[in-house]
Design an enzyme around this catalytic site. Structure first.
Site, short mmCIF file in Angstrom:
data_model
loop_
_atom_site.label_atom_id
_atom_site.label_comp_id
_atom_site.label_asym_id
_atom_site.label_seq_id
_atom_site.Cartn_x
_atom_site.Cartn_y
_atom_site.Cartn_z
N HIS A 347 -7.09 13.29 118.84
CA HIS A 347 -8.45 12.22 118.60
C HIS A 347 -8.24 11.22 120.07
O HIS A 347 -8.84 10.23 119.86
CB HIS A 347 -8.34 11.42 117.53
N LYS A 533 -17.11 -1.96 117.56
CA LYS A 533 -15.94 -0.90 117.45
C LYS A 533 -14.75 -1.60 117.64
O LYS A 533 -14.79 -2.88 117.84
CB LYS A 533 -16.10 -0.04 118.68
N ARG A 534 -13.83 -1.13 117.53
CA ARG A 534 -12.51 -1.83 117.76
C ARG A 534 -12.50 -2.35 119.03
O ARG A 534 -12.79 -1.91 119.90
CB ARG A 534 -11.21 -0.91 117.43
N LYS A 539 -12.38 0.14 125.87
CA LYS A 539 -13.79 -0.07 125.37
C LYS A 539 -14.69 -0.97 126.33
O LYS A 539 -15.76 -0.96 126.04
CB LYS A 539 -14.04 -0.12 124.03
N LYS A 643 -24.16 6.97 115.33
CA LYS A 643 -24.91 6.30 114.24
C LYS A 643 -26.16 5.50 114.78
O LYS A 643 -27.20 5.22 114.11
CB LYS A 643 -23.98 5.44 113.62
#
Ligand code: 26Q
Length: 801
Positions: A347, A533-534, A539, A643
């Site tokens: 992952h 998100k985290r 990110k 999503k």
């Protein structure tokens, strides 16, 4: 399952008396929730009980999904939906004067995961049951899940998550299925009377592993699987009395979830957690298997064990231990059996998240496993050095320089290895695990992640679900691929208006929640621009912030822009100070823009605290823009991107992870792409990069960066840290390199917003193309191509009562 609303009422009243010796109407909402959950558990119970033997008796292959995290979200509404009794129950509740949504909200969410990995595990469990795969979860029952996040003066503060305070209605303690897991001590190899080598353990610490089972109910069919989570306790009635310290060492194993999703902790307790649930799970699987089958050699025919990331990679050595030491197979047949049973998903590409354990630590905690890992390493080197050469084999081997590389162990001990998006799998094969891919090219496959449309569409987005029923019929509820039929409606203004109305209803609801939580009044007419998100440097929430500061300057300079509300939700690992600095930055920017009358109404920022599954269920359906802006080559897949697409947001994205497949699915005219490709990033890294020159050349960017340190944002040291990360420490994640193209892509969306039907048509195409990201299809592909466990929808099981 059939149920009338009158039966619901009767069952609820009985449960109230049984559980609380009080009438339903007298109970506080929390206990009304518990009574309802108890009823639901009871309704599913007989079918669940029957399911446990059905598969074995039929000889159907079973999948066990091993994961150190699971994030099921709240279960009540989901269980009602899956049982097919959501409507009668809600009608029954309303007849009693109870609000279903209010009861659902009483459930404490089990936060037994950090983010995407844990949520994916739970989506897969839901999907396996839905498509008829006999697939069980195996993990840890933490006493404390992920911390609760609050903001104090804009800084993240962590509070313990005492989720079991009120007991979890869904779990069932199975004390009779407990097993013993051993740590430490010495292992001597002896020969028994038949001359077989047997290990003799001296002075090991014994831990009692007690399973807690939760039913995983298949959507509209009588397939009920089990999520089994293990709890660590002292062995009852052990001959030796334990000191308080010895007891504490044992109970610590399942006390708390590690709140870090990216950093190699290398801590003893983490290793103990990993071995604990792996050993307990494998022991119970093999014991159960042997009740129905004669020889462990048959194991891979009936059992597939899946290793979710490297956290359960000790399964390779533990299964070898069981087969060799307890079932006396030869090394060769034990190894064949192990490899044929196990498969592994990677992952992450982040080097700092690839697990390695110091030999000394592992050898002290797990002496027998260390012997076996050495032998695995020795045989691996012996077998492959000839054909591939010393250099390559050294890079691929599991034991190198006093470290045990868990990804290598997992690849060597599994028959199949997969990445979670096309790009990710490609990068695994050519970079992260390239030596292993050279040795085992056929083992590496891609399985792009998926999400469950039941939770994200049917449950979280009722307005859109209703629209789909009307426009394309309800078939999409069982087969998400049917959503594609919506694509034909993109020129129908009535459908577009209905879509806008559905989104608007969700935005009104979220606006209410924002007002309640932050005291911030926002207008549902704004663009809801979402990044959830985290919190992590790669990110690039920071890029989003720079975008906000650009808009802020533009508005102050008198430019007109469509009003935008920027919505964030994110937890940072408690030890990740840089991520916490970004949280402070976002909250400080929010303070500035939300209170500046000069931009009044045109730009707002809402950072909602305590991101979890339940909060996502509020935000996702209300999103217009989905920010998926990680540096290309860093995000393995992402799943919030899927999503948000499913619920009709338009994606603003780099070509990273599954964004690439979203772009493929929806077409490049229906997504706002920007930034460097993974290849360009790699080239830029070698060519060298001058972020300061970029800042210098762009006055607005320069001003935004200046604001970090010139006092216009009261940031304390966070401002300097962030400023320096960009301009002194060379901007590791190329925020400034992608800045201009990010702003441009974002402006293109502003333009599109001015044409409501144009926007809605693009949103519609996104919804229509989202069916291919259903976890149902993802697990079907795993079942067919990795587990060789055929799904069977209906037919085999029956509802029991
Ligand atoms: C490892 C060692 C020590 C301490 C912690 C960890 C650790 C814990 C959790 C490492 C990683 C995780 C979780 C990783 C994760 O959530 N990865 C995400 O997985 C999603 C599902 O595949 C992807 O969509 C995301 O792209 C990926 O970031």
């Amino acid at each position: 399952m059939n149920l009338t609303k009158e039966q619901v009422s009767q069952l609820l009243h009985e449960a109230a008396i049984t559980l609380f010796a009080d009438s339903l109407e007298e109970l506080p909402p929390r206990q009304q929730y518990q009574a309802l959950a108890f009823v639901v558990k009871g309704l599913a119970g007989p079918t669940w009980a029957a399911a446990k033997h059905g598969a074995d008796e039929r000889g159907q292959k079973q999948v066990y999904y091993f994961a150190i995290e699971f994030m099921p979200g709240r279960l009540l509404a989901s269980n009602l939906l899956n049982l097919g009794i959501l409507e009668p129950v809600e009608a029954g509740l309303r007849d009693l004067g109870l609000d279903p949504a209010a009861l659902y909200a009483e459930e404490t969410e089990p936060g037994l995961g950090n983010g995407g990995l844990g949520r994916l595990g739970s989506a897969f469990l839901d999907a396996m049951a839905a498509v008829g795969i006999v697939g069980n979860g195996n993990g840890i029952r933490y006493d404390q899940g992920l911390f609760e996040q609050r903001f104090v003066d804009g800084y993240q503060v962590e509070l313990p998550d005492d989720w079991l305070r009120d007991a979890d209605v869904w779990e069932t303690r199975k004390a009779d299925r407990a097993v013993i897991v051993r740590f430490g001590g010495q292992v001597l190899l002896d020969r028994d009377r038949l001359g077989q080598i047997t290990p003799v353990y001296r002075g090991a610490e014994e831990v009692f592993a007690v399973p807690y089972d939760t039913a995983i109910i298949g959507y509209h069919q009588p397939r009920i699987n089990t999520m089994r989570l293990w709890h660590a306790e002292p062995v009852p009635d052990a001959p030796e009395v334990l000191t308080a310290a010895a007891r504490a060492r044992i109970t610590a194993i399942t006390e708390t979830l590690y709140p870090d999703d990216s950093n190699l902790a290398g801590q003893e307790l983490r290793l103990r957690q990993e071995y604990f649930f792996v050993s307990a799970g494998l022991q119970s699987i093999v014991a159960h298997f042997l009740k129905y089958h004669k020889s462990v050699l048959q194991l891979p025919k009936y059992v597939a064990v899946h290793i979710n990331d490297t956290h359960p990679a000790l399964a390779v050595a533990e299964l070898m231990r069981l087969l060799l030491d307890e079932h006396h197979l030869s090394w060769e047949s034990a190894w064949q059996t192990t490899v044929a049973t196990l498969s592994y998903t990677n992952h992450t590409l982040l080097p700092e998240a690839l697990e390695q354990w110091p030999v000394d630590l592992l050898a002290a905690q797990l002496p027998r496993l260390w012997q076996l890992i050495q032998e695995i390493d020795r045989r691996f080197r012996l077998r492959y050095t000839g054909p591939f050469g010393q250099l390559l084999v050294d890079r691929a081997a599991p034991v190198v320089d006093g470290q045990i590389k868990m990804a290598a162990l997992a690849v060597i001990g599994s028959h199949t290895v997969n990445g979670v998006a096309k790009l990710h799998t490609q990068l695994l094969k050519t970079q992260t695990l390239k030596e292993l891919a050279t040795i085992f090219p056929a083992r590496f496959v891609n399985k792009t992640n998926g999400i469950t449309p039941r939770r994200w569409l049917q449950l979280a987005d009722a307005p859109l679900a209703g629209l789909l029923d009307v426009q394309i019929g309800p078939g999409w509820r069982t087969d998400a691929r049917d959503i594609a039929a919506l694509a034909d409606k993109q020129d129908d203004p009535a459908v577009l208006d209905a879509l806008i109305a559905a989104k608007q209803a969700n935005k009104v609801a979220l606006a209410g929640y924002i007002q309640e939580t932050l005291g911030l009044r926002v207008s549902p007419a704004m663009i809801f621009d979402v990044q959830i998100k985290r919190m992590h440097a790669y990110k690039r929430q920071l890029l989003h912030v720079l975008g906000i500061l650009e808009a802020y300057q533009a508005l102050r300079a008198g430019e007109k822009r469509p009003p935008r509300l920027h919505i964030f939700a994110a937890k940072a690992a408690p030890s990740y100070t840089y991520a916490k600095d970004i949280i402070k930055l976002i909250n400080t920017v929010a303070d500035l823009v939300n209170h500046d009358p000069a931009v009044n109404g045109a730009l707002q920022v809402a950072f909602l605290p305590n991101y979890n599954v339940s909060l996502a269920e509020k935000i996702v359906p209300a999103a217009d823009i989905s920010e998926q802006i990680s540096l290309a080559g860093m995000e393995a897949s992402g799943t919030s991107n899927m999503k948000l697409m499913t619920d009709g947001a338009i994606t603003l994205a780099t070509l990273d992870g599954a964004n690439i497949e979203i772009a493929e699915a929806v077409g490049t005219s229906n997504i706002a792409l920007f930034g460097m490709t993974a290849e360009e990033v790699a080239a830029r890294r070698t060519a060298g990069y001058d972020p300061a020159a970029i800042a210098e050349a762009d006055p607005r960017l320069k001003k935004s960066l200046g604001m970090l340190i010139d006092g216009s944002l009261p940031l304390g040291s966070a401002g300097h840290t962030i400023y320096e990360s960009l301009l002194v420490d060379h901007d590791e994640y190329f925020v400034l390199a992608d800045y201009a193209s990010y702003i441009h892509a974002s402006r293109v969306l502003d333009q599109l917003w001015t044409d409501p039907h144009g926007w809605a048509a693009v949103a519609l195409q996104n919804i229509a193309a989202s069916g291919r990201f259903s976890a149902d299809d993802t697990v079907r592909r795993y079942a067919k191509e990795i587990w060789h466990a055929l799904p069977a929808r209906g037919g085999q099981e029956k509802w029991q009562n």
